[in-house]
Motif scaffolding. Structure first.
Motif, PDB file in Angstrom:
ATOM      1  N   GLY A 167       0.826  -1.207   0.000  1.00 47.14           N
ATOM      2  CA  GLY A 167       0.000   0.000   0.000  1.00 47.14           C
ATOM      3  C   GLY A 167       0.857   1.253   0.000  1.00 47.14           C
ATOM      4  N   ARG A 168       0.731   2.037   1.054  1.00 50.46           N
ATOM      5  CA  ARG A 168       1.464   3.308   1.170  1.00 50.46           C
ATOM      6  C   ARG A 168       2.800   3.161   1.895  1.00 50.46           C
ATOM      7  N   LEU A 169       3.231   1.935   2.116  1.00 55.25           N
ATOM      8  CA  LEU A 169       4.484   1.682   2.833  1.00 55.25           C
ATOM      9  C   LEU A 169       5.506   1.067   1.891  1.00 55.25           C
ATOM     10  N   LEU A 170       6.749   1.547   2.005  1.00 49.63           N
ATOM     11  CA  LEU A 170       7.842   1.123   1.148  1.00 49.63           C
ATOM     12  C   LEU A 170       9.049   0.844   2.043  1.00 49.63           C
ATOM     13  N   ALA A 171       9.803  -0.199   1.726  1.00 50.90           N
ATOM     14  CA  ALA A 171      10.998  -0.509   2.526  1.00 50.90           C
ATOM     15  C   ALA A 171      12.071  -1.099   1.635  1.00 50.90           C
ATOM     16  N   THR A 172      13.327  -0.679   1.892  1.00 52.66           N
ATOM     17  CA  THR A 172      14.466  -1.269   1.190  1.00 52.66           C
ATOM     18  C   THR A 172      15.512  -1.695   2.217  1.00 52.66           C
ATOM     19  N   ALA A 173      16.191  -2.806   1.927  1.00 52.93           N
ATOM     20  CA  ALA A 173      17.269  -3.268   2.803  1.00 52.93           C
ATOM     21  C   ALA A 173      18.534  -2.451   2.579  1.00 52.93           C
ATOM     22  N   PHE A 174      18.579  -1.740   1.464  1.00 54.33           N
ATOM     23  CA  PHE A 174      19.764  -0.974   1.075  1.00 54.33           C
ATOM     24  C   PHE A 174      19.541   0.521   1.278  1.00 54.33           C
ATOM     25  N   HIS A 175      20.611   1.282   1.043  1.00 57.16           N
ATOM     26  CA  HIS A 175      20.642   2.728   1.297  1.00 57.16           C
ATOM     27  C   HIS A 175      20.731   3.505  -0.015  1.00 57.16           C
ATOM     28  N   PRO A 176      19.619   3.837  -0.669  1.00 60.49           N
ATOM     29  CA  PRO A 176      19.727   4.645  -1.893  1.00 60.49           C
ATOM     30  C   PRO A 176      20.160   6.083  -1.603  1.00 60.49           C
ATOM     31  N   GLU A 177      19.971   6.531  -0.377  1.00 59.56           N
ATOM     32  CA  GLU A 177      20.323   7.909  -0.012  1.00 59.56           C
ATOM     33  C   GLU A 177      21.828   8.157  -0.036  1.00 59.56           C
ATOM     34  N   LEU A 178      22.634   7.098  -0.094  1.00 61.37           N
ATOM     35  CA  LEU A 178      24.089   7.245  -0.078  1.00 61.37           C
ATOM     36  C   LEU A 178      24.702   7.294  -1.477  1.00 61.37           C
ATOM     37  N   THR A 179      23.865   7.222  -2.521  1.00 59.05           N
ATOM     38  CA  THR A 179      24.395   7.055  -3.881  1.00 59.05           C
ATOM     39  C   THR A 179      24.290   8.289  -4.764  1.00 59.05           C
ATOM     40  N   GLY A 180      23.478   9.275  -4.398  1.00 62.45           N
ATOM     41  CA  GLY A 180      23.235  10.415  -5.286  1.00 62.45           C
ATOM     42  C   GLY A 180      22.157  10.130  -6.321  1.00 62.45           C
ATOM     43  N   ASP A 181      21.607   8.913  -6.337  1.00 64.24           N
ATOM     44  CA  ASP A 181      20.502   8.540  -7.226  1.00 64.24           C
ATOM     45  C   ASP A 181      19.217   8.686  -6.415  1.00 64.24           C
ATOM     46  N   HIS A 182      18.347   9.610  -6.828  1.00 65.57           N
ATOM     47  CA  HIS A 182      17.165   9.943  -6.017  1.00 65.57           C
ATOM     48  C   HIS A 182      15.882   9.258  -6.496  1.00 65.57           C
ATOM     49  N   ARG A 183      16.002   8.228  -7.342  1.00 57.52           N
ATOM     50  CA  ARG A 183      14.793   7.630  -7.921  1.00 57.52           C
ATOM     51  C   ARG A 183      13.915   6.913  -6.896  1.00 57.52           C
ATOM     52  N   VAL A 184      14.496   6.251  -5.917  1.00 53.94           N
ATOM     53  CA  VAL A 184      13.672   5.592  -4.886  1.00 53.94           C
ATOM     54  C   VAL A 184      12.953   6.653  -4.061  1.00 53.94           C
ATOM     55  N   HIS A 185      13.638   7.745  -3.738  1.00 49.89           N
ATOM     56  CA  HIS A 185      13.003   8.837  -2.992  1.00 49.89           C
ATOM     57  C   HIS A 185      11.933   9.524  -3.839  1.00 49.89           C
ATOM     58  N   ARG A 186      12.161   9.592  -5.156  1.00 53.62           N
ATOM     59  CA  ARG A 186      11.143  10.159  -6.048  1.00 53.62           C
ATOM     60  C   ARG A 186       9.889   9.283  -6.036  1.00 53.62           C
ATOM     61  N   LEU A 187      10.079   7.953  -6.062  1.00 55.65           N
ATOM     62  CA  LEU A 187       8.939   7.032  -5.974  1.00 55.65           C
ATOM     63  C   LEU A 187       8.172   7.274  -4.680  1.00 55.65           C
ATOM     64  N   PHE A 188       8.904   7.408  -3.562  1.00 55.05           N
ATOM     65  CA  PHE A 188       8.216   7.630  -2.296  1.00 55.05           C
ATOM     66  C   PHE A 188       7.500   8.976  -2.277  1.00 55.05           C
ATOM     67  N   ALA A 189       8.142  10.024  -2.805  1.00 57.59           N
ATOM     68  CA  ALA A 189       7.499  11.342  -2.861  1.00 57.59           C
ATOM     69  C   ALA A 189       6.203  11.274  -3.683  1.00 57.59           C
ATOM     70  N   GLU A 190       6.209  10.484  -4.763  1.00 55.61           N
ATOM     71  CA  GLU A 190       4.996  10.301  -5.561  1.00 55.61           C
ATOM     72  C   GLU A 190       3.922   9.578  -4.758  1.00 55.61           C
ATOM     73  N   MET A 191       4.329   8.613  -3.933  1.00 60.82           N
ATOM     74  CA  MET A 191       3.368   7.918  -3.067  1.00 60.82           C
ATOM     75  C   MET A 191       2.710   8.903  -2.094  1.00 60.82           C
ATOM     76  N   VAL A 192       3.504   9.834  -1.564  1.00 62.21           N
ATOM     77  CA  VAL A 192       2.975  10.829  -0.625  1.00 62.21           C
ATOM     78  C   VAL A 192       2.037  11.786  -1.354  1.00 62.21           C
ATOM     79  N   ARG A 193       2.441  12.231  -2.544  1.00 62.92           N
ATOM     80  CA  ARG A 193       1.597  13.165  -3.308  1.00 62.92           C
ATOM     81  C   ARG A 193       0.267  12.532  -3.689  1.00 62.92           C
ATOM     82  N   ALA A 194       0.248  11.201  -3.858  1.00 60.54           N
ATOM     83  CA  ALA A 194      -0.973  10.516  -4.297  1.00 60.54           C
ATOM     84  C   ALA A 194      -2.029  10.452  -3.208  1.00 60.54           C
ATOM     85  N   VAL A 195      -1.663  10.757  -1.970  1.00 58.00           N
ATOM     86  CA  VAL A 195      -2.614  10.715  -0.852  1.00 58.00           C
ATOM     87  C   VAL A 195      -3.366  12.050  -0.818  1.00 58.00           C
ATOM     88  N   ASP A 196      -4.662  12.008  -0.812  1.00 60.46           N
ATOM     89  CA  ASP A 196      -5.471  13.246  -0.781  1.00 60.46           C
ATOM     90  C   ASP A 196      -5.337  13.967   0.539  1.00 60.46           C
TER      91      ASP A 196
END
Length: 196
Positions: A167-196
């Motif tokens: 549903g509205r919960l996402l989890a990764t075993a790895f650290h995308p925040e350490l790579t400079g690649d923001h695509r996982v965070h973009r996915l999560f931001a889209e999940m937040v925006r989708a909530v009314d």
């Protein structure tokens, strides 16, 4: 456009990196240390760090129950590494007194990929993240032993699930925040925006 505010649980772990990654993904981000700060955000990131310490500090700061209530009420949340453990309904090998926020019907194993000196990086194909594999940084990382019918595995490494969504919960075993690649965070931001 009024961008929703996303919090990063700022009790322990790689808080600054998640704040930077969310902002790099086009989201507004703020640290969360108190229940009144939690009440102001539309989504929350639970960072990597040490899951037992995060659990104890969340309890000490009066955040554990409010976190459980917000997640149960449908607030989007994303947990990386220790954050994945915090969002699991069950830990296979918990430390004494360790508690979780819960919300994702999965069983996780702490430090499953090994100790600090066995940390590694791997290219990970994550369902729902366009543009090819993401670079996964695994530091004393958990893996998912099993997931329930309501949850979906988004990625695997060595036959073990390392990214899960329910549903509205996402989890990764790895650290995308350490790579400079923001695509996982973009996915999560889209999940937040989708909530009314």
């Amino acid at each position: 456009m009024n961008e929703p505010l996303i919090g990063v649980l700022a009790l322990q772990g790689d808080v600054r990196e998640h704040l930077a990654a969310l902002e790099g993904a086009g989201a507004r981000a703020t640290p969360v240390r108190r229940p009144e700060e939690l009440a102001r955000v539309r989504g929350l990131v639970i960072p990597g760090g040490e899951s037992t310490t995060i659990s104890k500090l969340a309890s000490a700061f009066g955040l554990l129950e409010p976190l459980r209530e917000r997640v149960a009420a449908g607030m989007p949340a994303y947990g990386s590494c220790a954050g994945m453990i915090m969002l699991a309904d069950k830990i296979l090998d918990p430390r004494s007194g360790q508690e979780t926020v819960g919300g994702i019907d999965m069983i996780v194993r702490r430090n499953a990929f090994g100790r600090q000196n066995e940390s590694f990086e791997a290219s990970v194909d994550v369902a729902g993240v366009p543009g090819g594999p993401v670079q996964g940084v695994f530091i004393r990382a958990p893996w998912v032993e099993s997931i329930g019918a309501a949850a979906e595995s988004l990625a695997e490494v060595d036959g073990h699930s390392v990214a899960v969504r329910q549903g509205r919960l996402l989890a990764t075993a790895f650290h995308p925040e350490l790579t400079g690649d923001h695509r996982v965070h973009r996915l999560f931001a889209e999940m937040v925006r989708a909530v009314d």
